[in-house]
Design a protein around this motif. Structure first.
Motif, PDB file in Angstrom:
ATOM      1  N   ALA A   1      -4.174   3.708  -6.859  1.00 52.26           N
ATOM      2  CA  ALA A   1      -4.909   3.942  -5.625  1.00 52.26           C
ATOM      3  C   ALA A   1      -6.370   4.285  -5.880  1.00 52.26           C
ATOM      4  CB  ALA A   1      -4.247   5.062  -4.838  1.00 52.26           C
ATOM      5  N   LYS A   2      -6.675   4.738  -7.082  1.00 49.33           N
ATOM      6  CA  LYS A   2      -8.029   5.128  -7.437  1.00 49.33           C
ATOM      7  C   LYS A   2      -8.903   3.882  -7.554  1.00 49.33           C
ATOM      8  CE  LYS A   2     -10.238   8.227 -10.707  1.00 49.33           C
ATOM      9  NZ  LYS A   2     -10.049   8.983 -11.939  1.00 49.33           N
ATOM     10  N   PRO A   3     -10.077   3.903  -6.930  1.00 45.99           N
ATOM     11  CA  PRO A   3     -10.969   2.730  -7.026  1.00 45.99           C
ATOM     12  C   PRO A   3     -11.381   2.474  -8.481  1.00 45.99           C
ATOM     13  CG  PRO A   3     -11.841   4.405  -5.509  1.00 45.99           C
ATOM     14  CD  PRO A   3     -10.630   4.967  -6.146  1.00 45.99           C
ATOM     15  N   GLN A   4     -11.440   1.203  -8.809  1.00 42.95           N
ATOM     16  CA  GLN A   4     -11.845   0.816 -10.180  1.00 42.95           C
ATOM     17  C   GLN A   4     -13.329   1.077 -10.351  1.00 42.95           C
ATOM     18  OE1 GLN A   4      -9.709  -0.147 -12.498  1.00 42.95           O
ATOM     19  NE2 GLN A   4      -8.032   0.052 -11.048  1.00 42.95           N
ATOM     20  N   GLU A   5     -13.684   1.618 -11.505  1.00 39.05           N
ATOM     21  CA  GLU A   5     -15.106   1.938 -11.772  1.00 39.05           C
ATOM     22  C   GLU A   5     -15.757   0.825 -12.536  1.00 39.05           C
ATOM     23  OE1 GLU A   5     -15.197   5.729 -13.664  1.00 39.05           O
ATOM     24  OE2 GLU A   5     -14.195   6.681 -12.008  1.00 39.05           O
TER      25      GLU A   5
ATOM     26  N   LYS B   1       0.847  -1.197   0.000  1.00 42.55           N
ATOM     27  CA  LYS B   1       0.000   0.000   0.000  1.00 42.55           C
ATOM     28  C   LYS B   1       0.883   1.248   0.000  1.00 42.55           C
ATOM     29  CE  LYS B   1      -3.840   2.088   2.429  1.00 42.55           C
ATOM     30  NZ  LYS B   1      -4.711   2.008   3.608  1.00 42.55           N
TER      31      LYS B   1
ATOM     32  N   GLU C   1       1.209   7.144 -11.678  1.00 44.92           N
ATOM     33  CA  GLU C   1       0.913   5.706 -11.664  1.00 44.92           C
ATOM     34  C   GLU C   1       0.394   5.267 -10.300  1.00 44.92           C
ATOM     35  OE1 GLU C   1       4.609   3.987 -12.908  1.00 44.92           O
ATOM     36  OE2 GLU C   1       4.185   4.337 -15.035  1.00 44.92           O
ATOM     37  N   ARG C   2       1.010   5.785  -9.224  1.00 42.24           N
ATOM     38  CA  ARG C   2       0.531   5.449  -7.876  1.00 42.24           C
ATOM     39  C   ARG C   2      -0.893   5.942  -7.669  1.00 42.24           C
ATOM     40  NH1 ARG C   2       5.667   7.118  -6.250  1.00 42.24           N
ATOM     41  NH2 ARG C   2       4.828   9.122  -5.645  1.00 42.24           N
ATOM     42  N   ALA C   3      -1.179   7.153  -8.155  1.00 44.75           N
ATOM     43  CA  ALA C   3      -2.523   7.707  -8.017  1.00 44.75           C
ATOM     44  C   ALA C   3      -3.533   6.872  -8.775  1.00 44.75           C
ATOM     45  CB  ALA C   3      -2.549   9.155  -8.486  1.00 44.75           C
ATOM     46  N   ALA C   4      -3.145   6.420  -9.959  1.00 49.58           N
ATOM     47  CA  ALA C   4      -4.049   5.604 -10.774  1.00 49.58           C
ATOM     48  C   ALA C   4      -4.312   4.261 -10.101  1.00 49.58           C
ATOM     49  CB  ALA C   4      -3.472   5.393 -12.170  1.00 49.58           C
TER      50      ALA C   4
END
Length: 67
Positions: free
Chosen positions: A63-67, A5, A58-61
């Motif tokens: 960490a972003k919840p999958q839609e 994480k 890339e880390r932000a992507a």
């Protein structure tokens, strides 16, 4: 504790240390007094900052919840 994480506080501190080291190296290189040396140093710093920005995106992507 999930070791995979991302830790924003750790990442921010690491980025600050990397930038500080890049600036320290730039300051100690005498070749930065020439046009070509300065251009080379700025190119290297730019590449490092760009790589950091790509990693952060890339880390932000991730960490972003999958839609």
């Amino acid at each position: 504790m999930d070791l995979d994480k991302p830790d924003p506080a750790f990442d921010a501190m690491t980025n600050r240390l990397i930038r500080r080291e890049a600036m320290r190296r730039a300051a100690e290189e005498l070749s930065t007094t020439t046009g070509r040396g300065l251009e080379s140093m700025l190119e290297r710093i730019s590449a490092e900052v760009t790589a950091e920005a790509v990693e952060a995106a890339e880390r932000a992507a991730l960490a972003k919840p999958q839609e």
